[in-house]
Enzyme design. Structure first.
Site, PDB file in Angstrom:
ATOM      1  N   THR A 117      48.235  -9.651 124.859  1.00 46.42           N
ATOM      2  CA  THR A 117      47.182  -8.767 125.355  1.00 46.42           C
ATOM      3  C   THR A 117      46.018  -8.711 124.381  1.00 46.42           C
ATOM      4  O   THR A 117      44.849  -8.787 124.780  1.00 46.42           O
ATOM      5  CB  THR A 117      47.739  -7.354 125.597  1.00 46.42           C
ATOM      6  OG1 THR A 117      48.719  -7.405 126.650  1.00 46.42           O
ATOM      7  CG2 THR A 117      46.639  -6.385 125.990  1.00 46.42           C
ATOM      8  N   CYS A 127      56.893   0.749 145.173  1.00 47.55           N
ATOM      9  CA  CYS A 127      58.035   1.664 145.022  1.00 47.55           C
ATOM     10  C   CYS A 127      58.626   1.608 143.619  1.00 47.55           C
ATOM     11  O   CYS A 127      59.328   2.517 143.206  1.00 47.55           O
ATOM     12  CB  CYS A 127      59.125   1.305 146.033  1.00 47.55           C
ATOM     13  SG  CYS A 127      58.574   1.312 147.746  1.00 47.55           S
ATOM     14  N   SER A 185      51.602 -15.827 124.655  1.00 51.85           N
ATOM     15  CA  SER A 185      52.392 -14.720 124.118  1.00 51.85           C
ATOM     16  C   SER A 185      53.794 -15.208 123.803  1.00 51.85           C
ATOM     17  O   SER A 185      54.501 -15.706 124.683  1.00 51.85           O
ATOM     18  CB  SER A 185      52.436 -13.573 125.135  1.00 51.85           C
ATOM     19  OG  SER A 185      53.059 -12.439 124.591  1.00 51.85           O
ATOM     20  N   ALA A 186      54.226 -15.056 122.547  1.00 55.35           N
ATOM     21  CA  ALA A 186      55.451 -15.688 122.069  1.00 55.35           C
ATOM     22  C   ALA A 186      56.709 -15.207 122.769  1.00 55.35           C
ATOM     23  O   ALA A 186      57.648 -15.977 122.970  1.00 55.35           O
ATOM     24  CB  ALA A 186      55.585 -15.472 120.559  1.00 55.35           C
ATOM     25  N   HIS A 187      56.768 -13.930 123.151  1.00 54.00           N
ATOM     26  CA  HIS A 187      58.019 -13.436 123.737  1.00 54.00           C
ATOM     27  C   HIS A 187      58.271 -14.010 125.124  1.00 54.00           C
ATOM     28  O   HIS A 187      59.357 -13.857 125.672  1.00 54.00           O
ATOM     29  CB  HIS A 187      58.026 -11.904 123.776  1.00 54.00           C
ATOM     30  CG  HIS A 187      57.081 -11.289 124.749  1.00 54.00           C
ATOM     31  ND1 HIS A 187      57.481 -10.849 125.978  1.00 54.00           N
ATOM     32  CD2 HIS A 187      55.753 -11.038 124.671  1.00 54.00           C
ATOM     33  CE1 HIS A 187      56.442 -10.347 126.628  1.00 54.00           C
ATOM     34  NE2 HIS A 187      55.385 -10.449 125.863  1.00 54.00           N
ATOM     35  N   GLN A 241      52.337 -17.762 130.971  1.00 53.27           N
ATOM     36  CA  GLN A 241      53.517 -18.157 131.756  1.00 53.27           C
ATOM     37  C   GLN A 241      53.777 -19.651 131.716  1.00 53.27           C
ATOM     38  O   GLN A 241      54.924 -20.082 131.891  1.00 53.27           O
ATOM     39  CB  GLN A 241      53.340 -17.703 133.217  1.00 53.27           C
ATOM     40  CG  GLN A 241      53.381 -16.205 133.409  1.00 53.27           C
ATOM     41  CD  GLN A 241      54.733 -15.601 133.087  1.00 53.27           C
ATOM     42  OE1 GLN A 241      55.762 -16.257 133.144  1.00 53.27           O
ATOM     43  NE2 GLN A 241      54.738 -14.324 132.738  1.00 53.27           N
TER      44      GLN A 241
END
Length: 486
Positions: free
Chosen positions: A70, A320, A194-196, A177
């Protein structure tokens, strides 16, 4: 327990764990210092940068490490817009970008800038020609994800990058992704990751800025990471992130082909196993490990809990499960069903047997949730479905005193009004499905619903079932029953 939420995050890859533990002992010093410990930390940081840059297909001096994906997006967008403010104030993005990009766009608008969203088709893919038309003469930056995080659809990034290059507009690619599966092709200008997402430690983001791209990091800066990530960096985590990215890339081709076969099995079998289900996203141009589908007459949160109880961790873009009345912006942009939405993203090493077990468990889980909501007898046009409470006949009057609450309208009535105000997804659609079976072909159902999700789910229900959606006005939705048996 089978973890089928790889698109959100992955556990530490064994290579990442090994590299992290080793770097904790060697990479604790300040790499900006000239002493022995600082030089050792600097060597680890430089080696990690070279490894990650090779995976991104960029130069090591073009790559910056940040504290998250981010932050990489916000820094990349802010830096490019700041440096190119004389070129214009327009930011072009796709309608299905990650929320971090959309939030950066909102901040840009608050500062007086312009944001143009390029719409997508029902698979979640943009049209390259529409993208070219959106750029204009005042465009400072364009942002396009390489692959969607909810639907798995792969965007035509290489073509868009060529269009942007010809127009003199830098393109920032959110590759969070897709990076585990391969480098991003085309002449992109900025790229983030993003590494994770690939089994690296959380708290490490990547930001690549090509040489020659005008870039001015926003906010106060210091000498670290070219101003993109002020402060002392987490060198052990950076080392582990780079090592794991190289490791997953080495396995990507074989593992991607294996997971694609398993996902193809899910895509093919779910519609037959679970009636009234829509598989969304591009069936061919997609990530190999991800599939999303939505089930009519299903509460998404209840379905996720049912699957969790059965031993499967999955995700959802349904309103939901989001804590709001608004469905995922991705599903809204695609114009597909949001209720009962399930995202399955298989981690590397997922055994075939667990996918088969998921396919055995899913029908029962959906049936259980539908029965709990009173939707078991509410197929798309079931003529024998029970009339919903609150339905009125063509004259707009409620059932007469003494009639039961679920009484059917007068025989042959060509119009019913269903009052589903105050209910949340999927109840308005369940009531609509019950009511449509009580009117003749060509009859009209007016649904009163104040759940924001109804704006997406009622038209999507009509698309799936063959009935005609005639539009909405305020909280009223008009649905015309199809001919024949509906």
């Amino acid at each position: 327990m089978s973890y089928f939420d790889a698109a959100s995050s992955l556990p530490l890859h064994p290579v990442a764990r090994q590299a992290l533990l080793a770097a904790v002992d060697e990479g604790w010093a300040d790499p900006a210092r000239p002493h022995r410990e600082g030089r050792r930390a600097r060597m680890l940081l430089d080696a990690a940068r070279e490894t990650a840059a090779e995976a991104l297909d960029c130069r090591p001096d073009e790559l910056r490490f940040t504290s998250s994906g981010t932050q990489a997006l916000h820094t990349g967008i802010g830096g490019a817009l700041t440096a190119r403010r004389r070129a214009g104030r327009r930011l072009v993005v796709s309608a299905v970008e990650h929320s971090a990009v959309l939030h950066a766009g909102e901040a840009h608008e608050r500062a007086g800038g312009l944001v143009h969203q390029v719409e997508v088709d029902r698979t979640g893919r943009i049209d390259a020609q529409e993208w070219a038309q959106a750029l204009g003469d005042d465009c400072a930056l364009a942002c396009l994800q390489s692959a969607n995080h909810e639907a798995g659809t792969v965007q035509p990034v290489a073509r868009v990058a060529e269009i942007c290059a010809a127009a003199g507009v830098p393109l920032l690619v959110d590759a969070a992704q897709s990076l585990p599966w391969g480098p991003v092709e085309g002449p992109w200008s900025l790229l983030t990751g993003s590494a994770h997402k690939w089994g690296g430690p959380p708290g490490v983001g990547l930001l690549a800025v090509r040489k020659g791209v005008r870039f001015a990091p926003p906010g106060p800066v210091d000498e670290r990471e070219s101003g993109a990530a002020p402060g002392f960096g987490n060198i052990p985590a950076v080392v582990a992130a780079a090592a794991s990215l190289r490791a997953v890339r080495a396995e990507a081709e074989a593992e991607g082909a294996r997971l694609r076969t398993l996902v193809d099995r899910i895509r093919a079998r779910v519609p037959g196993l679970v009636p009234d289900t829509e598989v969304v996203g591009d069936p061919v141009r997609r990530l190999p490990h991800l599939v999303t589908f939505s089930c009519l007459y299903v509460d998404g949160e209840a379905l996720l809990h049912a699957l969790d109880a059965a031993g499967f961790s999955v995700s959802s873009g349904s309103s939901c499960t989001s804590g709001t009345l608004t469905p995922s912006h991705v599903l809204r942009a695609m114009g597909v069903l949001s209720e009962g939405n399930v995202r399955v993203s298989l981690p590397p090493g997922t055994p075939e047997s667990e996918v088969d077990r998921f396919l055995r468990v899913l029908p029962g889980a959906v049936a259980e949730v539908r029965a709990r909501l009173g939707a078991a007898a509410a197929p798309a046009a079931a003529g024998d479905a029970a009339e919903p409470a609150g339905a009125t006949g063509a004259d707009g009057e409620a059932a007469a005193d003494g009639d039961t609450a679920g009484a059917a309208p007068p025989e042959g009535a060509g119009e019913i009004t269903v009052d589903a105000r105050g209910t949340l997804c999927p109840l308005p659609v369940i009531e609509l499905a019950k009511a449509v079976g009580r009117i003749p072909a060509g009859g009209l159902v007016r649904v009163l619903a104040d759940d924001e999700a109804a704006r997406l789910d009622i038209p999507a229900w009509c698309e799936m079932t063959g009935h005609t959606f005639e539009g909405a006005e305020g909280t009223e939705y008009r649905v015309r029953r199809a001919g024949g048996t509906g």
